[in-house]
Design an enzyme around this catalytic site. Sequence first.
Site, short mmCIF file in Angstrom:
data_model
loop_
_atom_site.label_atom_id
_atom_site.label_comp_id
_atom_site.label_asym_id
_atom_site.label_seq_id
_atom_site.Cartn_x
_atom_site.Cartn_y
_atom_site.Cartn_z
N HIS A 119 0.82 -1.22 0.00
CA HIS A 119 0.00 0.00 0.00
C HIS A 119 0.85 1.27 0.00
O HIS A 119 0.35 2.35 -0.29
CB HIS A 119 -0.98 0.01 1.19
CG HIS A 119 -0.37 0.26 2.52
ND1 HIS A 119 -0.05 -0.74 3.41
CD2 HIS A 119 -0.04 1.41 3.15
CE1 HIS A 119 0.46 -0.22 4.52
NE2 HIS A 119 0.47 1.10 4.38
N ASP A 149 0.43 -7.71 1.60
CA ASP A 149 0.81 -6.30 1.69
C ASP A 149 2.32 -6.12 1.70
O ASP A 149 2.85 -5.25 2.39
CB ASP A 149 0.19 -5.64 2.92
CG ASP A 149 0.13 -4.11 2.77
OD1 ASP A 149 0.34 -3.61 1.64
OD2 ASP A 149 -0.10 -3.41 3.77
N GLY A 222 3.11 6.56 8.04
CA GLY A 222 4.48 6.84 7.64
C GLY A 222 5.43 5.75 8.09
O GLY A 222 6.50 5.57 7.51
N ASN A 223 5.06 5.03 9.17
CA ASN A 223 5.85 3.88 9.62
C ASN A 223 5.67 2.67 8.71
O ASN A 223 6.46 1.73 8.76
CB ASN A 223 5.46 3.47 11.04
CG ASN A 223 6.25 4.18 12.12
OD1 ASN A 223 5.69 4.99 12.86
ND2 ASN A 223 7.54 3.90 12.20
N SER A 224 4.61 2.67 7.91
CA SER A 224 4.30 1.51 7.07
C SER A 224 5.50 1.13 6.20
O SER A 224 6.07 1.97 5.51
CB SER A 224 3.12 1.81 6.17
OG SER A 224 1.93 1.92 6.91
N LEU A 279 -2.28 -26.93 1.56
CA LEU A 279 -2.37 -28.12 2.39
C LEU A 279 -3.49 -29.02 1.88
O LEU A 279 -3.35 -30.24 1.84
CB LEU A 279 -2.63 -27.72 3.84
CG LEU A 279 -2.62 -28.84 4.89
CD1 LEU A 279 -1.25 -29.50 4.96
CD2 LEU A 279 -3.01 -28.28 6.26
N GLY A 280 -4.62 -28.41 1.49
CA GLY A 280 -5.71 -29.19 0.91
C GLY A 280 -6.80 -29.55 1.88
O GLY A 280 -7.48 -30.57 1.71
N VAL A 281 -7.02 -28.72 2.91
CA VAL A 281 -8.12 -28.96 3.85
C VAL A 281 -8.98 -27.72 3.97
O VAL A 281 -8.51 -26.59 3.75
CB VAL A 281 -7.59 -29.36 5.25
CG1 VAL A 281 -6.78 -30.63 5.19
CG2 VAL A 281 -6.77 -28.23 5.87
#
Length: 462
Positions: A119, A149, A222-224, A279-281
């Site tokens: 983002h 993200d 701004g920390n993102s 995994l398939g579950v």
Amino acid sequence: MKKFIGLLTVSVLGGLITLGVYKAFFEKGEVIVETRDNTPNFVTASYNSSPLVAAEATDFTVAAEKTVHAVVHVTNRMTSRAPMSLRDLFYGNARERTQVGTGSGVIISPDGYIVTNNHVIDGATELSVTLNNNKTYTAELIGSDPSTDIALIKVDADEDLPYLAFGDSDGAKVGEWVLAVGNPFNLTSTVTAGIISAKSRDLSGTNKSQSFIQTDAAVNPGNSGGALVNTRGDLIGINTAITSRTGTYIGYAFAVPSNIAKKVVEDLLEYGNVQKGLLGVSIIPKNSRYAVENGINDIEGVYVGGVEEDSGAEKAGITEGDIIKNIDDIKIRKFADLTGYLNSKRPGNVVKVTVDRDGKTRTFPVKLSKINTFVLNNLGMQVKNISEKDKKRFNIDGGVKITRTSPYLSNAHLEGRILVEINGSRISNVEDAKEIASKINPNEKNVMLILNEKGEAERYLF
């Protein structure tokens, strides 16, 4: 008098036309710069854990000094045409609007690869990066993954850059001291301290694949994209989000675990996209009506509600009703624990799945498979490659199985049937189905050839 008024009117109109032509063809458009907040919608930010000791006995200076030089300031500029007013139309003034968003990033290699949030860079027409020594470089987008993200960008510097190596976020412990380093409110090289408040946090509330590290280190817009490190300066997370009613920090911040970020970065570099191991579950979500009525809410672990045909889980022997308790050495208490660990794996990896079956503990080695489903939006259905069992059952060597349909197709009961042809073009696999479906004209008559449960061919017009 009338001639005078007529001449005056003609003169005024002539002047306006001349001014309009000048504005339209000779004068450059006005550029409007506005600050864009890139914060996401939920506010819209071998490993040994750090000793769990009192803050006054912990030295944060080494980790801070190591980290601030590897955390950069990312600027995202997105230029677009501003909406034209009647005045602009009359004067021919084509204005451009430049939106400027800022965030953080972490240098992860000396040759200039930088990990940040999707983002932070989303929609950019121009990216630039400023180092802690105030040098600024133009950055190139290598790839991104909106689901986690995470994005990867690169700068070309004339020297090796300071960088952080990925730590093992699975080994981080609740209560461990951490530092958040970034550029909140354009204040560069800001360091805040806190502890890990929780792990495997899902902010969606919908059992999606989110699995954040929660911390009470102060994180603001701004920390993102900045670094979450332990007291030795090991990178254990990429700061991504906060929860707040005001849009600023109130005690809850979240970071993408470093093991997930590292895997996404490696996939983007090697494959150009993210490889997700299946995994398939299917899992029965807690707090659902079925879970409450059947006592599943009271279990510790995740309840297997179904096993996908021809998946690694089916081949290994996992069945409906099993309760997954551990994967490898990771304890599974809730769905986010499961998805958080699987997001750090890719197809072909083998994981040891420990389940509770009728009160007995069993462990199965499961080879993760590649997700092979695709949504054909033009047809209103989701399909997957057919299994060897289907090939033998229907005596066919190609086609795709319909696994889900849009509500308007529910009366047709197409789930489980085999799509083998569209408009006379044979379908061998999901890739064929994607390509053929993309060429469909929804305004024309189209024909699907589908095999029913008995293997009989049926034609559907749509």
